[in-house]
Structures are given as structure tokens and as C-alpha cells.
Design a protein around this motif. Sequence first.
Motif, PDB file in Angstrom:
ATOM      1  N   ASP A 335       0.864  -1.172   0.000  1.00  0.00           N
ATOM      2  CA  ASP A 335       0.000   0.000   0.000  1.00  0.00           C
ATOM      3  C   ASP A 335       0.902   1.224   0.000  1.00  0.00           C
ATOM      4  O   ASP A 335       2.130   1.104  -0.150  1.00  0.00           O
ATOM      5  CB  ASP A 335      -0.974  -0.002   1.181  1.00  0.00           C
ATOM      6  CG  ASP A 335      -0.281  -0.170   2.529  1.00  0.00           C
ATOM      7  OD1 ASP A 335       0.935   0.105   2.619  1.00  0.00           O
ATOM      8  OD2 ASP A 335      -0.943  -0.594   3.491  1.00  0.00           O
ATOM      9  N   PHE A 336       0.321   2.395   0.131  1.00  0.00           N
ATOM     10  CA  PHE A 336       1.108   3.626   0.010  1.00  0.00           C
ATOM     11  C   PHE A 336       2.222   3.692   1.045  1.00  0.00           C
ATOM     12  O   PHE A 336       3.363   4.060   0.739  1.00  0.00           O
ATOM     13  CB  PHE A 336       0.181   4.834   0.151  1.00  0.00           C
ATOM     14  CG  PHE A 336       0.867   6.149  -0.095  1.00  0.00           C
ATOM     15  CD1 PHE A 336       1.120   6.590  -1.377  1.00  0.00           C
ATOM     16  CD2 PHE A 336       1.274   6.954   0.968  1.00  0.00           C
ATOM     17  CE1 PHE A 336       1.760   7.799  -1.610  1.00  0.00           C
ATOM     18  CE2 PHE A 336       1.914   8.164   0.748  1.00  0.00           C
ATOM     19  CZ  PHE A 336       2.158   8.589  -0.546  1.00  0.00           C
ATOM     20  N   GLN A 337       1.897   3.334   2.278  1.00  0.00           N
ATOM     21  CA  GLN A 337       2.905   3.397   3.334  1.00  0.00           C
ATOM     22  C   GLN A 337       4.026   2.388   3.101  1.00  0.00           C
ATOM     23  O   GLN A 337       5.205   2.704   3.253  1.00  0.00           O
ATOM     24  CB  GLN A 337       2.250   3.142   4.696  1.00  0.00           C
ATOM     25  CG  GLN A 337       3.206   3.262   5.871  1.00  0.00           C
ATOM     26  CD  GLN A 337       2.471   3.285   7.198  1.00  0.00           C
ATOM     27  OE1 GLN A 337       1.456   3.971   7.335  1.00  0.00           O
ATOM     28  NE2 GLN A 337       2.951   2.535   8.161  1.00  0.00           N
ATOM     29  N   GLN A 338       3.667   1.162   2.703  1.00  0.00           N
ATOM     30  CA  GLN A 338       4.692   0.149   2.448  1.00  0.00           C
ATOM     31  C   GLN A 338       5.543   0.520   1.236  1.00  0.00           C
ATOM     32  O   GLN A 338       6.747   0.252   1.205  1.00  0.00           O
ATOM     33  CB  GLN A 338       4.024  -1.215   2.232  1.00  0.00           C
ATOM     34  CG  GLN A 338       4.999  -2.362   1.977  1.00  0.00           C
ATOM     35  CD  GLN A 338       5.973  -2.598   3.132  1.00  0.00           C
ATOM     36  OE1 GLN A 338       5.740  -2.142   4.253  1.00  0.00           O
ATOM     37  NE2 GLN A 338       7.046  -3.290   2.849  1.00  0.00           N
ATOM     38  N   TYR A 343      10.671   2.243  -1.063  1.00  0.00           N
ATOM     39  CA  TYR A 343      11.335   3.332  -1.773  1.00  0.00           C
ATOM     40  C   TYR A 343      12.631   3.749  -1.079  1.00  0.00           C
ATOM     41  O   TYR A 343      13.571   4.218  -1.710  1.00  0.00           O
ATOM     42  CB  TYR A 343      10.371   4.515  -1.866  1.00  0.00           C
ATOM     43  CG  TYR A 343      10.831   5.673  -2.699  1.00  0.00           C
ATOM     44  CD1 TYR A 343      10.797   5.617  -4.083  1.00  0.00           C
ATOM     45  CD2 TYR A 343      11.288   6.850  -2.091  1.00  0.00           C
ATOM     46  CE1 TYR A 343      11.211   6.697  -4.857  1.00  0.00           C
ATOM     47  CE2 TYR A 343      11.708   7.933  -2.843  1.00  0.00           C
ATOM     48  CZ  TYR A 343      11.658   7.843  -4.240  1.00  0.00           C
ATOM     49  OH  TYR A 343      12.076   8.916  -5.001  1.00  0.00           O
ATOM     50  N   ARG A 344      12.705   3.537   0.234  1.00  0.00           N
ATOM     51  CA  ARG A 344      13.878   3.929   1.019  1.00  0.00           C
ATOM     52  C   ARG A 344      14.678   2.722   1.520  1.00  0.00           C
ATOM     53  O   ARG A 344      15.486   2.844   2.434  1.00  0.00           O
ATOM     54  CB  ARG A 344      13.425   4.778   2.221  1.00  0.00           C
ATOM     55  CG  ARG A 344      12.820   6.113   1.818  1.00  0.00           C
ATOM     56  CD  ARG A 344      12.173   6.828   3.007  1.00  0.00           C
ATOM     57  NE  ARG A 344      13.064   6.919   4.151  1.00  0.00           N
ATOM     58  CZ  ARG A 344      14.023   7.841   4.282  1.00  0.00           C
ATOM     59  NH1 ARG A 344      14.185   8.760   3.338  1.00  0.00           N
ATOM     60  NH2 ARG A 344      14.791   7.867   5.358  1.00  0.00           N
ATOM     61  N   PHE A 345      14.439   1.553   0.925  1.00  0.00           N
ATOM     62  CA  PHE A 345      15.163   0.352   1.331  1.00  0.00           C
ATOM     63  C   PHE A 345      16.677   0.515   1.215  1.00  0.00           C
ATOM     64  O   PHE A 345      17.191   1.095   0.251  1.00  0.00           O
ATOM     65  CB  PHE A 345      14.756  -0.826   0.438  1.00  0.00           C
ATOM     66  CG  PHE A 345      13.679  -1.713   1.020  1.00  0.00           C
ATOM     67  CD1 PHE A 345      13.290  -1.617   2.355  1.00  0.00           C
ATOM     68  CD2 PHE A 345      13.053  -2.659   0.229  1.00  0.00           C
ATOM     69  CE1 PHE A 345      12.305  -2.439   2.887  1.00  0.00           C
ATOM     70  CE2 PHE A 345      12.066  -3.488   0.741  1.00  0.00           C
ATOM     71  CZ  PHE A 345      11.688  -3.377   2.074  1.00  0.00           C
ATOM     72  N   LYS A 346      17.381  -0.038   2.206  1.00  0.00           N
ATOM     73  CA  LYS A 346      18.818  -0.248   2.075  1.00  0.00           C
ATOM     74  C   LYS A 346      19.020  -1.655   1.533  1.00  0.00           C
ATOM     75  O   LYS A 346      18.185  -2.537   1.739  1.00  0.00           O
ATOM     76  CB  LYS A 346      19.514  -0.104   3.432  1.00  0.00           C
ATOM     77  CG  LYS A 346      19.419   1.287   4.021  1.00  0.00           C
ATOM     78  CD  LYS A 346      20.096   1.352   5.382  1.00  0.00           C
ATOM     79  CE  LYS A 346      19.970   2.747   5.977  1.00  0.00           C
ATOM     80  NZ  LYS A 346      20.598   2.823   7.329  1.00  0.00           N
ATOM     81  N   THR A 347      20.118  -1.862   0.840  1.00  0.00           N
ATOM     82  CA  THR A 347      20.359  -3.172   0.238  1.00  0.00           C
ATOM     83  C   THR A 347      21.583  -3.849   0.849  1.00  0.00           C
ATOM     84  O   THR A 347      22.311  -3.250   1.653  1.00  0.00           O
ATOM     85  CB  THR A 347      20.558  -3.037  -1.284  1.00  0.00           C
ATOM     86  OG1 THR A 347      21.676  -2.158  -1.539  1.00  0.00           O
ATOM     87  CG2 THR A 347      19.313  -2.475  -1.949  1.00  0.00           C
ATOM     88  N   GLU A 348      21.789  -5.099   0.472  1.00  0.00           N
ATOM     89  CA  GLU A 348      22.920  -5.902   0.944  1.00  0.00           C
ATOM     90  C   GLU A 348      22.923  -6.037   2.467  1.00  0.00           C
ATOM     91  O   GLU A 348      23.969  -5.946   3.111  1.00  0.00           O
ATOM     92  CB  GLU A 348      24.263  -5.288   0.475  1.00  0.00           C
ATOM     93  CG  GLU A 348      24.351  -5.031  -1.018  1.00  0.00           C
ATOM     94  CD  GLU A 348      24.228  -6.296  -1.832  1.00  0.00           C
ATOM     95  OE1 GLU A 348      24.657  -7.373  -1.363  1.00  0.00           O
ATOM     96  OE2 GLU A 348      23.693  -6.212  -2.957  1.00  0.00           O
ATOM     97  N   ALA A 560      -2.044  -0.544   6.294  1.00  0.00           N
ATOM     98  CA  ALA A 560      -1.280   0.678   6.505  1.00  0.00           C
ATOM     99  C   ALA A 560      -1.885   1.856   5.755  1.00  0.00           C
ATOM    100  O   ALA A 560      -1.730   3.003   6.140  1.00  0.00           O
ATOM    101  CB  ALA A 560       0.171   0.462   6.058  1.00  0.00           C
ATOM    102  N   SER A 561      -2.616   1.558   4.659  1.00  0.00           N
ATOM    103  CA  SER A 561      -3.187   2.650   3.877  1.00  0.00           C
ATOM    104  C   SER A 561      -4.220   3.429   4.675  1.00  0.00           C
ATOM    105  O   SER A 561      -4.530   4.567   4.359  1.00  0.00           O
ATOM    106  CB  SER A 561      -3.837   2.094   2.605  1.00  0.00           C
ATOM    107  OG  SER A 561      -4.934   1.277   2.928  1.00  0.00           O
TER     108      SER A 561
END
Length: 564
Positions: A335-338, A343-348, A560-561
Amino acid sequence: MEAAAAATTTNKAPSMADPEDDFDLSRLLNHRPRINVERQRSFDDRSLGDLYLSAMDGRSGGYMDSYDTMYSPGGGLRSLSGTPASSTRHSFEPYPLVFEAWEALRRSLVCFRGQPLGTIAAVDHSAGEVLNYDQVFVRDFVPSALAFLMNGEPEIVKNFLLKTLLLQGWEKRIDRFKLGEGAMPASFKVLKDPKRGVDTLSADFGESAIGRVAPADSGFWWIILLRAYTKSTGDLTLAETPECQKGIRLIMNQCLAEGFDTFPTLLCADGCCMIDRRMGVYGYPIEIQALFFMALRCALLLLKPEGEGNKDTVERIVTRLHALSYHMRAYFWLDFQQLNVIYRFKTEEYSHTAVNKFNVIPESIPDWLLDFMPSKGGYFVGNVSPARMDFRWFALGNCVAILASLATPDQAAAIMDLIEERWEDLVGEMPLKICYPAIEGHEWQSVTGCDPKNTRWSYHNGGSWPVLLWLLTAACIKTGRLKIARRAIDLAEARLAKDSWPEYYDGKLGRYVGKQARKHQTWSIAGYLVAKMMLEDPSHLGMISLEEDKAMNPVLKRSASWTV
């Protein structure tokens, strides 16, 4: 669906003449599950309007608490059109298209010695032209079966269940490889021998299908349909026969076999479900996971724990249900919140404390999604696997998630909010988009292998499929969003009969009859009939829907929406 050629087999083809949904999972380990059937006429004096008012309003999208206990075998009275009729003041007047739909559906039945077998071919008797496939596809027959159950004709469905169960026992080989015992056929056909006067069945388990892929969904649909038959008739004797118990157990054991999986979801190839061509759904497609979840719950209701070999299967089902519900609600929900979180995920991130557990790269979020996602609404994404999240919307998986209560009540409401907010994209002028959006250009080339049938906004690639109308209607009734169902049915009624009941529609809005769409398509007809009968008498929903299980604690108390 694509027609499969007649299958060849080393086995002798059998003659056709051969013979509380609200439950606590842990409690069922030691107690026999029972189907809850009210033996009074459906709805008694309650009207559709009363039922609608008893549901939560459209904004909250709450579930109806009463449809399951109100459902009764037999479907009540019959209307002049041959469909169940509500005796209430709010019931529908017989709609002219219903008469035509029933006539078309019955023309599509092939009978053997007076016993209707199922949907074989729709024939234009005036021209003698076969307009449909000469196969009975297991998944395709489901809406037809539901229509007959709702109309008080269970023998057709019983016959189909027994014939497919017989086929499950065949030895199944593709080239030199043997399939698992539990596999159900994708389709079968009737071979007539006029000299001997015998009709035999010939099944296809994938050896004749496009891409040679065995169907993962056939067994799930069979279990779901068996539960619908049992629920509709109140007759437990068929499901409790040793043959049916073994059939359920074989399907479950095949899916619950231990391997190298680290996820409770079911690993599948492209082409294993309704989308039976290469469309990038390999991995863990939402359609299969939702059907898997629903079949697990139905099997838990139908299996007798004291039956031979059932105890271990029941225990494994319970364990898998808990894990699968957690996994799907936590990792497939968007949903929008997820979306903001992704969108701001860190990787590795290497550890058990990682937030981005599947190492999804934020740059993989497609541009269309950023505009498509409303502030209120959500859905289960198409696929989640290592470093991959398929953000496409798939209608069948999301609707089944609602019916199976894989979606929490608030997630179900959010799915319906999304459909309302993005009506032009997901419904347009003909319900319902099988997936959204279409893929095109280089992505189409690489994902579909340049499939000329799955061009953009056509067939499985963003095409509109009238058969999905029954699933949308069922989801609407369960969430108390009847206006959505009525609006969708109105769209279908305006065109389906005029266009000769096509298989699918093309275009962004579904305005054009599909380029290769078969006319007089049986499941397009049946999908409309089931939708119409459910909306006329929503208690029919009880045979295909499952109540939320309180034992499987949802990950999210609210979508979450709803907090945005």
C-alpha cells in the motif's frame, strides 16, 4: 485458455460408464472438521437490502458476518429463468439476459447417456461449427459448476468431481519423466468409438499443453469445488469416501513435500495457472499462493483426522497455514505506506535483523506504480522472490485472497478501495483486467519471448476477462461493496450477449473483442450467471468463501493505507 491436443497414455482409458468455517486450527488437530450447513431456506425473510445494511458501510468495507450461517442447500426457490430466486421485496426481477445465458450454457454441455459431463464444446447448432475447445479444462469448469450448484443441480458437479478424481489415478509421464501422484489434469476430452459404442476419457497433464507445463492450480480448484459441493448440498458422503479422502491427501502431500524451500509459498513455473503462457509469473505467483491457501483451508475442513494417513497431513496443513498467512500478509502486501518503506530500502543487508529481507533494489520500482498507488488502498503484488518484486496487479489472486480470508478484513477493504480508485485502469468498459499494467517494448520481448498472442493490452497481457466477474462479485459481497458489483455487472450486461460471449477483450479500457477470442465461451457465460445469482441471493457466497480464522493472528491489525 489454449486448447490442448488429446493426450496419449500407456494406461487404458477408463470408460465413462465406470463408476465450522470459523475454526481454530489447533483444535482441528484432534477433532473432526465439519461443514456448517443451515438446513433452512436461504435468507428466510431477510432481504438483500437488509444484508447490505448489516454489513459495514463502503468506507469501512467490513465483512458480512451472516452470509455463511444463512446459506442453505438447494438455493431456495427457482425463478422463471431457472435460477434461484429470493422471495424478498428487494430481489431482482428476472433479467432477459439470464434466460439467454442459461440457454447458451446448456448448449455447451455434452451429455453421455443422459448424464451431463461438463463443459466440452459450445456448438452453434445452426451452423454446426464448434466455437469452443473440445476439452474440459478443470479450472474453466469451476464457474459452470458453481452455477449448477446455485441452481440446485449438483449431480453435474458430482459427476465432474468423480471423473477428474479417476484421472488423478493415472500414471502421468512427460517424455521419460513421471509426475507426482497428486497431480490433477489440466484438461480432458471424450473420445468416441462408434464401432464399439464406448466413450473413453483422454487426459492432458501437461504433455500436450503449450510449453509442456503441468498445471499447479487444477488440484486446488478440485478441492475448492469439492468443498463448494459439500457446502451446497449438505452431503458429506462424497467428500468422506476413501477415494476422495485419498485424492485430497495426494494433492496436499505433493504440495507439502519438504525440499530446499526457505519460504512457505509454492515455487511454480510460468504457465502453471490461468495465465498459461510465458508472462513472467514464474517463482511465487499470487494466483497460486492464494489458491494454495484456500485449498489448504478447504482440505482441513474435508479431511477426517481419524482417516488412514490423514493425521500427519492435517498437522502439516496447520503448520503451513500459519507460516503462509504470515509470509503473504507481511511480504506480498503493498500500500502507500509500504511503498514508501520500499522506496527507502537499504540493500545488501546480511543478518536475521534485515529490513529488506529479499534484497529488493528500490530502483526496480516501476515508474507507473508511483502514480498508480492511491493514498487509500492496497493489494497483494504479483510475486516476491530474491531481489525481485513483481509489482503488477493480478485480479484472480487478489479476489481469491479475499474469499479465502488470506487478506485480513482491512486488507480486503483496501483491495476494494483500490478497485474503486483505479476503476478506469482495472475495470474500464469490461470487467475485469486479468493483470495491470500491460508490458510492452523490450520488456515484452524479454518477458514473454515475443509472444504474438500476449501483445500489450491483449489476452493475458492486460486483457479483460468476463469470467473474472464472478470473483469480483463474490469479493464485493464479502466486503459489503455491492455497488461495485452492480456497476461491473451492468457493464457486462451491456455488451456480453451482443458480442456473443467472447473469451476476452482487448485495449486499455477493454473496448474491443479480443483478436483471437473464442465466441460463446462457456466460462464467460457461467461467470456472468454466477455473479448475477450471487448478487440476487448473497447467501450463495457461503459455498465459495471462508471466514477469517482467529487462530492465524494477522501481521497487520489494520491496512497501513488506513493510517495515511
